[in-house]
Design a protein around this motif. Structure first.
Motif, mmCIF file in Angstrom:
data_model
loop_
_atom_site.group_PDB
_atom_site.id
_atom_site.type_symbol
_atom_site.label_atom_id
_atom_site.label_comp_id
_atom_site.label_asym_id
_atom_site.label_seq_id
_atom_site.Cartn_x
_atom_site.Cartn_y
_atom_site.Cartn_z
ATOM 1 N N UNK A 169 -1.855 14.692 -12.524
ATOM 2 C CA UNK A 169 -0.703 14.540 -13.410
ATOM 3 C C UNK A 169 -0.291 15.898 -13.966
ATOM 4 N N UNK A 170 -1.268 16.707 -14.374
ATOM 5 C CA UNK A 170 -0.969 18.025 -14.938
ATOM 6 C C UNK A 170 -0.605 19.043 -13.866
ATOM 7 N N UNK A 171 -1.150 18.871 -12.666
ATOM 8 C CA UNK A 171 -0.840 19.774 -11.544
ATOM 9 C C UNK A 171 -0.482 18.933 -10.323
ATOM 10 N N UNK A 172 0.760 18.431 -10.261
ATOM 11 C CA UNK A 172 1.163 17.558 -9.152
ATOM 12 C C UNK A 172 0.940 18.218 -7.800
ATOM 13 N N UNK A 173 0.527 17.386 -6.836
ATOM 14 C CA UNK A 173 0.249 17.872 -5.490
ATOM 15 C C UNK A 173 1.007 17.003 -4.506
ATOM 16 N N UNK A 174 1.750 17.645 -3.604
ATOM 17 C CA UNK A 174 2.549 16.899 -2.635
ATOM 18 C C UNK A 174 1.642 16.135 -1.665
ATOM 19 N N UNK A 175 2.017 14.898 -1.385
ATOM 20 C CA UNK A 175 1.296 14.072 -0.423
ATOM 21 C C UNK A 175 2.046 14.109 0.905
ATOM 22 N N UNK A 176 1.329 14.375 1.997
ATOM 23 C CA UNK A 176 1.952 14.460 3.335
ATOM 24 C C UNK A 176 1.285 13.451 4.269
ATOM 25 N N UNK A 177 1.908 13.286 5.434
ATOM 26 C CA UNK A 177 1.358 12.386 6.469
ATOM 27 C C UNK A 177 0.965 11.029 5.870
ATOM 28 N N UNK A 178 1.938 10.383 5.248
ATOM 29 C CA UNK A 178 1.664 9.140 4.533
ATOM 30 C C UNK A 178 1.037 8.065 5.415
ATOM 31 N N UNK A 179 1.397 8.057 6.683
ATOM 32 C CA UNK A 179 0.930 6.977 7.544
ATOM 33 C C UNK A 179 -0.598 6.973 7.679
ATOM 34 N N UNK A 180 -1.223 8.168 7.540
ATOM 35 C CA UNK A 180 -2.681 8.233 7.702
ATOM 36 C C UNK A 180 -3.406 7.490 6.575
ATOM 37 N N UNK A 181 -3.162 7.828 5.298
ATOM 38 C CA UNK A 181 -3.863 7.072 4.247
ATOM 39 C C UNK A 181 -3.499 5.604 4.212
ATOM 40 N N UNK A 182 -2.237 5.274 4.495
ATOM 41 C CA UNK A 182 -1.841 3.863 4.476
ATOM 42 C C UNK A 182 -2.587 3.084 5.557
ATOM 43 N N UNK A 183 -2.691 3.670 6.763
ATOM 44 C CA UNK A 183 -3.418 2.998 7.849
ATOM 45 C C UNK A 183 -4.895 2.826 7.486
ATOM 46 N N UNK A 184 -5.484 3.878 6.922
ATOM 47 C CA UNK A 184 -6.899 3.813 6.540
ATOM 48 C C UNK A 184 -7.111 2.751 5.459
ATOM 49 N N UNK A 185 -6.214 2.692 4.498
ATOM 50 C CA UNK A 185 -6.357 1.725 3.410
ATOM 51 C C UNK A 185 -6.255 0.284 3.922
ATOM 52 N N UNK A 186 -5.325 0.041 4.840
ATOM 53 C CA UNK A 186 -5.177 -1.310 5.386
ATOM 54 C C UNK A 186 -6.437 -1.710 6.161
#
Length: 321
Positions: A103-120
């Motif tokens: 929250x204090x140091x925002x970090x861009x998230x990339x390659x969204x499909x990878x974490x979403x696939x892993x989470x599913x």
């Protein structure tokens, strides 16, 4: 480990968490998602917890010795308490720290499909682990007993721990999916940090609940109301004694209950007859409650008026609510 220890559920949860943890770390490295890092740490902590539960089950099997004359059954409670501490510190506090950092140091998230696939995929695997835990719990859960009651009053700590871990893991995965998904949709990394904070808060709540229940077991709990009633009936159903003066129970381990009672006999009964009567009463108690493995009966002469209180009201030690 005994059946009540849920060894199959622990092993299933350990294997699932190890595979899921590796996948989450890879997804975190590729995407930079804070929610994925929090979930990876969560899975590592859960894997370590399952190893601790297995270790506690093995150590609890050691035979009694002079230093521990009642055996080592309570070691299972000690390791379950350690698990709650690990969930609170390694899982919950780290996740909250990581969420605040993002929250204090925002970090861009990339390659969204990878974490979403892993989470599913992780949700599917955790669902299988939870199903195994539910099946194992149903073997020892009382008929008609609610799940809340089972977790609160189970004398074997492993199954409630695995159940809460699996439920927490599934909810945490949903939180992570929310954080990553909303960040993908809005482009705002604040949602990823929010998902991380939600995971941390969830783990701390579960850890506190586990800590409270295992602390009660460590301090020492008596038999359940139903078991106390069965023990009292087994003692008083026969013609051997005039009165059950008082009784106390204590769990020495998940599968070993100690019963101590003072029995009022007729004053003119010979010692040999008293000993034979006690043996018969012990047999009835063990048949009624198989976990009553350590039994101490003190014979006494019952004098009407010395103890007017019914044994099931003032003198019976009930289990903690």
């Amino acid at each position: 480990m005994s059946a009540s220890g849920g060894g199959k559920a622990i092993i299933a949860a350990f294997l699932a968490n190890m595979g899921i943890a590796l996948a989450k770390f890879v997804a975190w490295i590729i995407s930079g998602s804070a929610s994925m890092l929090a979930e990876a740490i969560h899975s590592v902590a859960d894997s370590g917890n399952q190893l601790l539960l297995l270790l506690g089950g093995r150590r609890a099997k050691r035979a009694a010795d002079r230093e521990h004359p009642f055996g080592y059954g309570r070691e299972r409670y000690v390791y379950a308490f350690v698990v709650s501490i690990i969930l609170f510190s390694v899982g919950g506090l780290f996740s909250i720290y990581e969420g605040i950092e993002k929250i204090t140091h925002p970090h861009e998230v990339t390659n969204y499909w990878v974490p979403i696939a892993v989470l599913i995929i992780a949700i599917v695997l955790e669902s299988f682990s939870l199903r195994t835990a539910i099946r194992e719990s149903n073997h020892v859960r009382g008929k008609g007993q609610s799940w809340v009651s089972f977790v609160r009053h189970s004398k074997a700590p492993e199954l409630p721990v695995v159940l809460l871990e699996d439920i927490g893991a599934l909810i945490g995965l949903v939180f992570a999916l929310f954080g990553v998904g909303m960040t993908w949709i809005t482009g705002n990394p604040l949602f990823d940090a929010l998902g991380t904070l939600m995971i941390g808060t969830l783990l701390i709540i579960i850890a506190i609940a586990l800590g409270i229940e295992t602390k009660s077991l460590l301090v020492g709990e008596g038999a359940t109301d139903a078991d106390v009633d069965r023990i009292v009936s087994a003692i008083t159903d026969g013609p051997e004694i005039q009165k059950l003066i008082h009784i106390k129970t204590l769990y020495l381990g998940p599968d070993e209950l100690m019963v101590a009672a003072k029995l009022g006999f007729h004053s003119d009964k010979p010692l040999a007859a008293v000993a034979a009567d006690i043996d018969r009463i012990e047999q009835r108690v063990r048949a009624a409650v198989p976990t009553a493995r350590v039994i101490y009966f003190e014979p006494d002469i019952y004098r009407p008026g010395d103890d007017p209180a019914p044994p099931t009201e003032e003198f019976v030690i009930r289990s903690a609510d």
